[in-house]
Motif scaffolding. Structure first.
Motif, PDB file in Angstrom:
ATOM      1  N   ALA A   1       0.692  -1.160   0.247  1.00  0.00           N
ATOM      2  CA  ALA A   1      -0.168  -0.011  -0.170  1.00  0.00           C
ATOM      3  C   ALA A   1       0.865   1.254  -0.111  1.00  0.00           C
ATOM      4  N   LEU A   2       1.914   1.209   0.893  1.00  0.00           N
ATOM      5  CA  LEU A   2       2.874   2.384   0.884  1.00  0.00           C
ATOM      6  C   LEU A   2       3.335   2.660  -0.481  1.00  0.00           C
ATOM      7  N   ALA A   3       4.014   1.635  -1.105  1.00  0.00           N
ATOM      8  CA  ALA A   3       4.405   1.658  -2.411  1.00  0.00           C
ATOM      9  C   ALA A   3       3.448   2.316  -3.254  1.00  0.00           C
ATOM     10  N   ALA A   4       2.194   1.838  -3.583  1.00  0.00           N
ATOM     11  CA  ALA A   4       1.136   2.354  -4.316  1.00  0.00           C
ATOM     12  C   ALA A   4       1.176   3.880  -3.914  1.00  0.00           C
ATOM     13  N   LEU A   5       1.086   4.199  -2.836  1.00  0.00           N
ATOM     14  CA  LEU A   5       0.760   5.681  -2.523  1.00  0.00           C
ATOM     15  C   LEU A   5       2.231   6.600  -2.810  1.00  0.00           C
ATOM     16  N   GLY A   6       3.152   5.736  -2.968  1.00  0.00           N
ATOM     17  CA  GLY A   6       4.465   6.713  -2.934  1.00  0.00           C
ATOM     18  C   GLY A   6       5.093   7.111  -1.469  1.00  0.00           C
ATOM     19  N   TRP A   7       4.505   6.446  -0.558  1.00  0.00           N
ATOM     20  CA  TRP A   7       4.784   7.192   1.070  1.00  0.00           C
ATOM     21  C   TRP A   7       5.789   5.996   1.365  1.00  0.00           C
ATOM     22  N   ALA A   8       6.873   6.607   2.197  1.00  0.00           N
ATOM     23  CA  ALA A   8       7.822   6.045   2.930  1.00  0.00           C
ATOM     24  C   ALA A   8       7.328   5.616   4.252  1.00  0.00           C
ATOM     25  N   LYS A   9       7.814   4.327   4.821  1.00  0.00           N
ATOM     26  CA  LYS A   9       7.369   3.850   6.041  1.00  0.00           C
ATOM     27  C   LYS A   9       7.855   4.859   7.249  1.00  0.00           C
ATOM     28  N   ARG A  10       8.886   5.717   6.964  1.00  0.00           N
ATOM     29  CA  ARG A  10       9.290   6.597   8.236  1.00  0.00           C
ATOM     30  C   ARG A  10       8.009   7.984   8.090  1.00  0.00           C
TER      31      ARG A  10
ATOM     32  N   LEU B   1       5.034   7.535   8.452  1.00  0.00           N
ATOM     33  CA  LEU B   1       3.880   7.195   9.183  1.00  0.00           C
ATOM     34  C   LEU B   1       4.127   7.479  10.673  1.00  0.00           C
ATOM     35  N   ASP B   2       2.782   7.714  11.129  1.00  0.00           N
ATOM     36  CA  ASP B   2       2.840   7.966  12.596  1.00  0.00           C
ATOM     37  C   ASP B   2       2.942   6.881  13.270  1.00  0.00           C
ATOM     38  N   ALA B   3       3.906   6.492  14.241  1.00  0.00           N
ATOM     39  CA  ALA B   3       4.091   5.326  15.021  1.00  0.00           C
ATOM     40  C   ALA B   3       2.974   5.031  16.048  1.00  0.00           C
ATOM     41  N   ALA B   4       2.276   6.220  16.286  1.00  0.00           N
ATOM     42  CA  ALA B   4       1.410   5.902  17.613  1.00  0.00           C
ATOM     43  C   ALA B   4       0.117   5.660  16.982  1.00  0.00           C
ATOM     44  N   LEU B   5      -0.191   5.743  15.667  1.00  0.00           N
ATOM     45  CA  LEU B   5      -1.384   4.989  15.047  1.00  0.00           C
ATOM     46  C   LEU B   5      -0.850   4.004  13.960  1.00  0.00           C
ATOM     47  N   PRO B   6      -0.671   2.626  14.522  1.00  0.00           N
ATOM     48  CA  PRO B   6      -0.230   1.631  13.638  1.00  0.00           C
ATOM     49  C   PRO B   6      -1.291   1.114  12.637  1.00  0.00           C
TER      50      PRO B   6
ATOM     51  N   ALA C   1      -1.830   6.325   8.971  1.00  0.00           N
ATOM     52  CA  ALA C   1      -1.682   7.243   9.576  1.00  0.00           C
ATOM     53  C   ALA C   1      -0.506   8.051   9.344  1.00  0.00           C
ATOM     54  N   ALA C   2      -0.457   9.344   8.592  1.00  0.00           N
ATOM     55  CA  ALA C   2       0.464  10.161   8.184  1.00  0.00           C
ATOM     56  C   ALA C   2       1.161  10.814   9.616  1.00  0.00           C
ATOM     57  N   ALA C   3       2.556  10.945   9.508  1.00  0.00           N
ATOM     58  CA  ALA C   3       2.799  11.731  10.569  1.00  0.00           C
ATOM     59  C   ALA C   3       2.887  13.406  10.566  1.00  0.00           C
TER      60      ALA C   3
ATOM     61  N   GLN D   1      -8.107   4.578   4.220  1.00  0.00           N
ATOM     62  CA  GLN D   1      -8.293   5.755   4.857  1.00  0.00           C
ATOM     63  C   GLN D   1      -6.957   6.131   5.432  1.00  0.00           C
ATOM     64  N   LEU D   2      -6.625   7.113   4.968  1.00  0.00           N
ATOM     65  CA  LEU D   2      -5.216   8.008   5.215  1.00  0.00           C
ATOM     66  C   LEU D   2      -5.729   9.164   6.219  1.00  0.00           C
ATOM     67  N   VAL D   3      -5.011   9.211   7.504  1.00  0.00           N
ATOM     68  CA  VAL D   3      -5.340   9.792   8.698  1.00  0.00           C
ATOM     69  C   VAL D   3      -4.283  10.845   9.116  1.00  0.00           C
ATOM     70  N   TRP D   4      -4.371  11.958   9.538  1.00  0.00           N
ATOM     71  CA  TRP D   4      -3.292  12.689  10.529  1.00  0.00           C
ATOM     72  C   TRP D   4      -4.178  13.235  11.621  1.00  0.00           C
ATOM     73  N   ARG D   5      -3.392  13.073  12.684  1.00  0.00           N
ATOM     74  CA  ARG D   5      -4.044  13.417  14.058  1.00  0.00           C
ATOM     75  C   ARG D   5      -3.842  14.866  14.333  1.00  0.00           C
ATOM     76  N   GLN D   6      -4.628  15.876  14.145  1.00  0.00           N
ATOM     77  CA  GLN D   6      -4.365  17.188  14.789  1.00  0.00           C
ATOM     78  C   GLN D   6      -4.407  17.539  16.217  1.00  0.00           C
ATOM     79  N   SER D   7      -5.131  16.771  16.765  1.00  0.00           N
ATOM     80  CA  SER D   7      -5.321  16.764  18.432  1.00  0.00           C
ATOM     81  C   SER D   7      -5.886  15.465  18.961  1.00  0.00           C
TER      82      SER D   7
END
Length: 291
Positions: free
Chosen positions: A142-151, A153-158, A172-174, A202-208
């Motif tokens: 999935a990360l390869a298809a998205l063009g995202w690197a594992k680093r 990701l937000d490690a707090a939201l696995p 979850a994006a960092a 579902q791609l997520v970023w935690r604001q608060s």
């Protein structure tokens, strides 16, 4: 829009208070005479991510009990949150506010419709949700298809697979910037999602603590991205509860569609002792419909 029953389609945008936001959906309140091919053809002609088709429920004399089916331009979907909100509000405008008992391929979904600040609002109660482990190899693909690197990701939201009627891979994006920059390999992600029986990623970023920004690629429906995804919002509520990210009585705010220019607001409510997740949102008529 070349369907012979185009005139019978109502057009709404869900999870917004303006025609310029939210996720559009077609609603056919009387689909009793339509076969699957016709419903799929109407959904494809409309071009919305999903459209809702209503027929009588188990008790045909109960007008507030309906069978609800959802079609994307490409295929039938077991459950769709934004089209449920749109359909419920269309029913509310026809029959009056109150409770509706909707029966989907995923299961029974009760919905309550009321008015808030002069705009109709619906609250759906999901089918029992589930959260599954995500295979690391599938996450890597999935990360390869998205063009995202594992680093990134937000490690707090696995990564997990969450279900509340249909399945979603939660990533979850960092940073907000990583979420905003979405340019993925449509065919590669589509192949993975079909193999895993996913409806969206579902791609997520935690604001608060309780505020999140989300994006939902939807290639299995023939759509690059959803502007508001109620099914994924319910699934994410279950995800957040399972991981202990929020209190058991949390009310989450999900912002979606901003990066598409169609801002949407989804409210997710968790109730202690209640397995099912509640998702609330407004909907307004599109008149004229989007082209």
């Amino acid at each position: 829009m070349n369907s012979p029953i185009t005139d019978n389609v109502l057009h709404y945008t869900a999870f917004a208070t303006s025609p310029h936001g939210g996720n559009p959906a077609g609603v056919v309140l009387d689909a009793a005479g339509l076969d699957d091919t016709t419903m799929l053809g109407i959904a494809a002609a409309l071009g919305y991510s999903e459209s809702a088709f209503l027929t009588p429920g188990p008790d045909p004399d109960d007008l507030r009990s309906c069978t609800l089916r959802f079609f994307s331009p490409e295929a039938e979907v077991d459950f769709c949150g934004h089209a449920t909100v749109a359909a419920a509000i269309a029913l509310g405008e026809k029959l009056g506010a109150g409770n509706f008992d909707l029966h989907t391929r995923a299961g029974r979904v009760p919905v309550t419709v009321h008015e808030e600040a002069g705009i109709p609002k619906a609250t759906l109660t999901s089918v029992p949700p589930r959260v599954y482990e995500a295979d690391p190899a599938d996450v890597a693909e999935a990360l390869a298809a998205l063009g995202w690197a594992k680093r990134e990701l937000d490690a707090a939201l696995p990564p997990k697979i969450a279900y509340a009627g249909v399945r979603h891979l939660v990533l979850a994006a960092a940073t907000r910037q990583r979420l905003a920059d979405l340019d993925y390999d449509f065919d590669r992600l589509l192949a993975l999602m079909r193999r895993l029986d996913l409806t969206t990623v579902q791609l997520v970023w935690r604001q608060s603590a309780t505020v999140f920004h989300v994006r939902d690629p939807f290639p299995v429906g023939g759509v690059v991205e959803d502007a508001a995804t109620g099914a994924a919002a319910a699934a994410f509520g279950a995800y957040a509860r399972r991981l202990g990210l929020v209190p058991p009585d949390a009310r989450l705010t999900l912002h979606q569609g901003h990066d598409m220019g169609r801002p949407s607001l989804l409210e997710v409510t968790l109730d202690p002792g209640q397995e099912r997740i509640r998702v609330s949102g407004t909907a307004v008529r599109l008149d004229p419909p989007l082209r």
